[in-house]
Design an enzyme around this catalytic site. Structure first.
Site: not given
Ligand code: NBP
Length: 476
Positions: A129, A184, A187
């Site tokens: 988080s 989480k 949270h």
């Molecule tokens: P995203 O949730 O937008 O995911 C994008 C990433 O996933 C890219 O690296 C993409 O690769 C990869 N990907 C996908 Br889509 N399909 C794939 C597949 N079949 N094989 C391999 N890679 C794949 O990214 P994010 O916003 O950085 O969040 C990442 C995780 O963290 C998520 O689970 C999210 O819920 C969690 N999270 C996010 C936050 C926040 O504030 N954003 C906070 C806490 C947790 P590509 O570049 O090749 O498309």
């Protein structure tokens, strides 16, 4: 060369920031992204911040990790996570670790952990988080997984985690399999509740008391210096103080009032229903978002349903009343969230330490707040508390706030300003303190139409009254 201390798969905003955070703390970080251009992009922008080992192929990525290998997945939750886990598991060896830092549902984490355990791999479902900034500068980290995996993984995660005011890392192993992702999830549920309560405080002061956003921004800033001190109050002060560049109007007045959601609030409520834990604050907050975005119903009734016709007199103490009501309602929201964690911990045999859990929320995460120090102390002094509200300090805060809380809720009802969060928190408080609840009537009704039986206050046993006959009572 297998030199990397840890690897990150998925270099979107969260993954690349976490990878940079690891590197900035002196770890050698292997990085891989399905689309290699993103890896190159990250390397050219930030490659000089530490030791990175970029790979174009997943097999090279795995080969670059020192044993036991630690690969952290930061990809889209759901199918993408399963796909990456499958690919990694094929390349890894017993004793290696796959860490999922995405927002996975804890049931999926339990399933994935069990499947990988069969193959001798450790699966560490980890809540992260703090958003993008937290990932880079220090998130709150909530891992769940085997104690064995935490021995070598824990120090790495703790190094990059936020530090609480007393210097403790905001990262603790919460328990096996789904424990981390469960904590989480709750949270996030508390986050929903907290945001809704702050929204209601804004609405009462703006619509009810006529205070303009710029003034409210200052007020929230002042509140943030007192017992309400928290990231979400700080953020609210910033949002309310912001002016829209295009129109010159307060930013809050040009934003469409339909709240979005990604699902963690809904998951929390769904699970709470399964466990039978009344997380009324989280449920009301989740439904309030749904109501706000229920366009058909809002548009179809807004001109039909009238509000109060008389002007509501506000108590002189209204602003301070709202502050106290907000604080008391927030405490209820946290108390309910901890109840849910405790219930799940018992259900799944996780052994979650509520004191450790509250301690790790003190910095880095979205619900970080000054009063988490008090919550941590309360659980540490008595882990068997029946409710956070039973801790002497919190009993005093909520009981001291009750007059203000009642004035706010009744004024809101008279003024026609919806306060589902404040009202449900007060109703929960009153529910807990009632020696007799109308559940006795419900038991009577249930026995009347369904022979569901009831218990008596004056003797042991289970009873049924012959409602359709002579109304004699039978012991079952
Ligand atoms: P995203 O949730 O937008 O995911 C994008 C990433 O996933 C890219 O690296 C993409 O690769 C990869 N990907 C996908 Br889509 N399909 C794939 C597949 N079949 N094989 C391999 N890679 C794949 O990214 P994010 O916003 O950085 O969040 C990442 C995780 O963290 C998520 O689970 C999210 O819920 C969690 N999270 C996010 C936050 C926040 O504030 N954003 C906070 C806490 C947790 P590509 O570049 O090749 O498309």
């Amino acid at each position: 060369m297998s030199t990397a201390d840890i690897g990150v798969v998925g270099l979107a905003v969260m993954g690349s920031n976490l990878a940079r955070n690891f590197a900035r703390h002196g770890f050698t970080v292997a990085v891989y992204n399905r689309t290699y251009a993103k890896t190159e992009e990250m390397m050219s922008a930030h490659g000089d911040e530490g030791n990175f080992v970029p790979s174009q192929e997943l097999s090279d990525f795995v080969a670059s990790l020192a044993r036991p290998r630690k690969a952290m997945i930061m990809v889209q939750a759901g199918k993408a996570t399963d796909a990456v886990i499958d690919q990694l598991a094929e390349l890894m060896e017993p004793g290696d670790m796959i860490i999922d830092g995405g927002n996975a549902h804890f049931d999926n984490t339990r399933r994935r952990e069990a499947a990988l355990r069969e193959r001798g791999l450790h699966f560490v479902g980890t809540g992260v988080s703090g958003g993008e900034e937290g990932a880079l500068l220090g998130p709150a980290i909530m891992p769940g997984g085997s104690a064995e995996s935490y021995e070598s993984l824990g120090p790495i995660l703790e190094a990059i985690a936020a530090k609480a005011p007393d210097g403790t890392p905001c990262c603790t192993r919460l328990g096996p399999d789904g424990a981390g992702h469960f904590v989480k999830m709750v949270h996030n549920g508390i986050e929903y509740s907290d945001m809704q309560l702050i929204g209601e405080a804004y609405d009462l002061l703006r619509r009810g008391a006529g205070i303009e956003p710029a003034e409210l921004s200052k007020l929230f800033g002042e509140w943030n210096a007192g017992e309400l001190d928290s990231y979400l109050i700080e953020v609210t002060a910033e949002v309310l103080g912001h002016t829209d560049a295009a129109t010159g109007k307060p930013f809050v007045d040009v934003v469409l009032d339909r709240a979005g959601q990604k699902g963690t609030g809904r998951w929390t409520v769904q699970n709470a229903l399964d466990l039978g834990v009344p997380v009324t604050g989280i449920a009301e907050a989740t439904f309030a978002r749904a109501l706000s975005s229920g366009v058909k119903q809002r548009e179809g009734t807004v001109d039909l349903l009238t509000g109060p016709t008389e002007k509501t007199e506000l108590p002189e103490t209204f602003v301070e009343d709202v502050r106290q009501a907000l604080y008391a309602s927030k405490i209820v929201a946290y108390a309910q969230g901890f109840d849910q964690i405790a219930a799940a911990s018992a259900e799944y045999d996780w052994g979650i330490d509520l004191g450790a859990c509250s301690a790790l929320w003190r910095a880095g995460c979205i619900i970080r707040a000054g009063f988490l120090d008090k919550i941590t102390t309360a659980w540490r002094e008595n882990p068997e508390l029946p409710s956070l509200l039973a801790a002497p300090e919190f009993t005093k805060i909520v009981t001291d706030a009750q007059s203000a809380w009642r004035r706010v809720v009744s004024t809101a009802a008279l003024a026609g300003i919806p306060t589902p969060g404040f009202s449900s928190a007060l109703a929960y408080y009153d529910g807990l303190r009632s020696r007799r609840l109308p559940a006795a009537v419900i038991q009577g009704q249930r026995d009347f139409f369904g022979s569901h039986t009831y218990k008596r206050v004056d003797r042991e046993g289970t009873f049924h009254t012959d409602w359709s006959g002579d109304r004699t009572e039978h012991e079952m």
